[in-house]
Design a protein around this motif. Structure first.
Motif, PDB file in Angstrom:
ATOM      1  N   ALA A  92     -53.100 -77.023  -0.132  1.00 54.52           N
ATOM      2  CA  ALA A  92     -53.605 -77.920  -1.163  1.00 54.52           C
ATOM      3  C   ALA A  92     -53.869 -79.320  -0.623  1.00 54.52           C
ATOM      4  N   GLY A  93     -53.323 -79.629   0.545  1.00 49.64           N
ATOM      5  CA  GLY A  93     -53.521 -80.945   1.123  1.00 49.64           C
ATOM      6  C   GLY A  93     -52.713 -81.089   2.389  1.00 49.64           C
ATOM      7  N   TYR A  94     -52.917 -82.214   3.045  1.00 55.06           N
ATOM      8  CA  TYR A  94     -52.188 -82.473   4.282  1.00 55.06           C
ATOM      9  C   TYR A  94     -51.999 -83.970   4.455  1.00 55.06           C
ATOM     10  N   SER A  95     -51.043 -84.309   5.287  1.00 57.42           N
ATOM     11  CA  SER A  95     -50.838 -85.698   5.689  1.00 57.42           C
ATOM     12  C   SER A  95     -50.322 -85.698   7.118  1.00 57.42           C
ATOM     13  N   TYR A  96     -50.602 -86.786   7.799  1.00 57.62           N
ATOM     14  CA  TYR A  96     -50.052 -86.950   9.141  1.00 57.62           C
ATOM     15  C   TYR A  96     -49.955 -88.430   9.453  1.00 57.62           C
ATOM     16  N   CYS A  97     -49.171 -88.724  10.479  1.00 55.30           N
ATOM     17  CA  CYS A  97     -49.047 -90.090  10.963  1.00 55.30           C
ATOM     18  C   CYS A  97     -49.422 -90.121  12.431  1.00 55.30           C
ATOM     19  N   ALA A  98     -50.174 -91.141  12.784  1.00 57.06           N
ATOM     20  CA  ALA A  98     -50.587 -91.353  14.173  1.00 57.06           C
ATOM     21  C   ALA A  98     -50.137 -92.759  14.576  1.00 57.06           C
ATOM     22  N   PRO A  99     -49.987 -92.988  15.866  1.00 56.56           N
ATOM     23  CA  PRO A  99     -49.618 -94.347  16.284  1.00 56.56           C
ATOM     24  C   PRO A  99     -50.616 -95.367  15.745  1.00 56.56           C
ATOM     25  N   TRP A 100     -50.112 -96.506  15.275  1.00 58.64           N
ATOM     26  CA  TRP A 100     -50.987 -97.570  14.779  1.00 58.64           C
ATOM     27  C   TRP A 100     -51.794 -98.154  15.928  1.00 58.64           C
ATOM     28  N   LYS A 101     -51.158 -98.441  17.027  1.00 63.30           N
ATOM     29  CA  LYS A 101     -51.802 -98.956  18.236  1.00 63.30           C
ATOM     30  C   LYS A 101     -51.118 -98.305  19.434  1.00 63.30           C
ATOM     31  N   THR A 102     -51.761 -98.362  20.581  1.00 66.78           N
ATOM     32  CA  THR A 102     -51.199 -97.710  21.766  1.00 66.78           C
ATOM     33  C   THR A 102     -50.202 -98.582  22.525  1.00 66.78           C
ATOM     34  N   LEU A 150     -46.618 -85.095  -0.957  1.00 71.40           N
ATOM     35  CA  LEU A 150     -46.932 -85.241   0.474  1.00 71.40           C
ATOM     36  C   LEU A 150     -46.536 -86.620   0.995  1.00 71.40           C
ATOM     37  N   LEU A 151     -46.886 -87.655   0.250  1.00 73.21           N
ATOM     38  CA  LEU A 151     -46.584 -89.005   0.718  1.00 73.21           C
ATOM     39  C   LEU A 151     -45.076 -89.244   0.756  1.00 73.21           C
ATOM     40  N   ASP A 152     -44.353 -88.766  -0.251  1.00 72.73           N
ATOM     41  CA  ASP A 152     -42.897 -88.925  -0.240  1.00 72.73           C
ATOM     42  C   ASP A 152     -42.278 -88.268   0.985  1.00 72.73           C
ATOM     43  N   ARG A 153     -42.687 -87.051   1.274  1.00 73.25           N
ATOM     44  CA  ARG A 153     -42.122 -86.334   2.427  1.00 73.25           C
ATOM     45  C   ARG A 153     -42.534 -87.006   3.732  1.00 73.25           C
ATOM     46  N   LEU A 168     -51.586 -94.543  -5.737  1.00 74.01           N
ATOM     47  CA  LEU A 168     -50.517 -93.710  -5.202  1.00 74.01           C
ATOM     48  C   LEU A 168     -49.700 -94.486  -4.168  1.00 74.01           C
ATOM     49  N   HIS A 169     -50.379 -95.106  -3.229  1.00 71.57           N
ATOM     50  CA  HIS A 169     -49.668 -95.869  -2.199  1.00 71.57           C
ATOM     51  C   HIS A 169     -48.889 -97.033  -2.811  1.00 71.57           C
ATOM     52  N   ARG A 170     -49.502 -97.730  -3.743  1.00 73.94           N
ATOM     53  CA  ARG A 170     -48.819 -98.837  -4.413  1.00 73.94           C
ATOM     54  C   ARG A 170     -47.541 -98.328  -5.095  1.00 73.94           C
ATOM     55  N   SER A 171     -47.607 -97.159  -5.716  1.00 77.33           N
ATOM     56  CA  SER A 171     -46.434 -96.621  -6.424  1.00 77.33           C
ATOM     57  C   SER A 171     -45.303 -96.242  -5.472  1.00 77.33           C
ATOM     58  N   ARG A 172     -45.615 -96.099  -4.187  1.00 73.55           N
ATOM     59  CA  ARG A 172     -44.588 -95.746  -3.204  1.00 73.55           C
ATOM     60  C   ARG A 172     -44.146 -96.948  -2.378  1.00 73.55           C
ATOM     61  N   GLY A 173     -44.485 -98.146  -2.823  1.00 78.18           N
ATOM     62  CA  GLY A 173     -43.992 -99.351  -2.165  1.00 78.18           C
ATOM     63  C   GLY A 173     -44.935 -99.976  -1.159  1.00 78.18           C
ATOM     64  N   PHE A 174     -46.140 -99.461  -1.016  1.00 75.39           N
ATOM     65  CA  PHE A 174     -47.116-100.087  -0.122  1.00 75.39           C
ATOM     66  C   PHE A 174     -47.641-101.357  -0.778  1.00 75.39           C
ATOM     67  N   GLU A 175     -47.862-102.366   0.033  1.00 73.82           N
ATOM     68  CA  GLU A 175     -48.441-103.617  -0.432  1.00 73.82           C
ATOM     69  C   GLU A 175     -49.747-103.874   0.316  1.00 73.82           C
ATOM     70  N   VAL A 176     -50.669-104.552  -0.331  1.00 71.84           N
ATOM     71  CA  VAL A 176     -51.926-104.900   0.332  1.00 71.84           C
ATOM     72  C   VAL A 176     -51.627-105.945   1.404  1.00 71.84           C
TER      73      VAL A 176
END
Length: 183
Positions: free
Chosen positions: A66-76, A103-106, A137-145
């Motif tokens: 139904a969906g996916y998420s992943y994290c990659a390095p922000w910078k090298t 997905l975002l919570d996990r 969605l991101h805002r609801s999980r504590g992300f800020e602009v």
């Protein structure tokens, strides 16, 4: 509506992941990619992230991805080693079912577990358009602009801004948001 199961992605999931992303590349401005990555590119990304121990997850419901998420390095550069960029996409049929939140919570839990301190999300926004469901969605999980880059993209005859959002995983406000409390 059955609840989604969030689990680590497997190489066998890459065709479904590619199909989900292809939809967004070909029909929307939520990504600034204009050519969908092929299976070899997805495989390379998967194994690179797995080799770094970074989260790459899928949500499964009714036996379908139904969906996916992943994290990659922000910078090298090594000084950025505790900071990642998170990406999340849902199959079109899976939107509005709280799968993105699962997905975002996990993803954030996995980042915390492995010692990541900061998670960045780079969202697109057509210039002048209201903020997207992904923004909320991101805002609801504590992300800020953290910033907005105006007019940096052009796709499908639209000028696109990018909104950079940031979540400090050690932030006590994020823990309260996750518990459903107002900050």
């Amino acid at each position: 509506m059955p609840e989604a199961t969030v689990r680590p992605a497997w190489p066998a999931d890459l065709a479904d992941i590619a199909s989900i992303y292809r939809h967004y590349v070909n029909t929307t401005t939520v990504t600034l990619d204009e050519t969908p990555p092929d299976h070899a590119a997805w495989s390379s990304r998967y194994w690179s992230l797995a080799g770094r121990g970074l989260p790459f997850l899928v949500a499964e419901t009714d036996g379908r991805i139904a969906g996916y998420s992943y994290c990659a390095p922000w910078k090298t550069r090594s000084a950025y080693r505790y900071c990642v960029e998170e990406s999340i996409y849902l199959a079109p049929w899976a939107t509005g079912r709280r799968i993105g939140g699962a997905l975002l919570d996990r993803t954030l839990d996995e980042c915390t577990r492995i010692g990541i301190r900061e998670v960045i999300a780079v969202l697109t926004s057509e210039t002048g358009a209201p903020e997207s469901s992904s923004f909320h969605l991101h805002r609801s999980r504590g992300f800020e602009v953290a910033g907005r880059l105006k007019g940096v993209g052009f796709k499908n005859a639209s000028t696109i801004d990018t909104v950079i959002m940031q979540c400090a995983l050690a932030d006590p406000d994020r823990a309260r948001l996750a518990a459903g409390q107002r900050v």
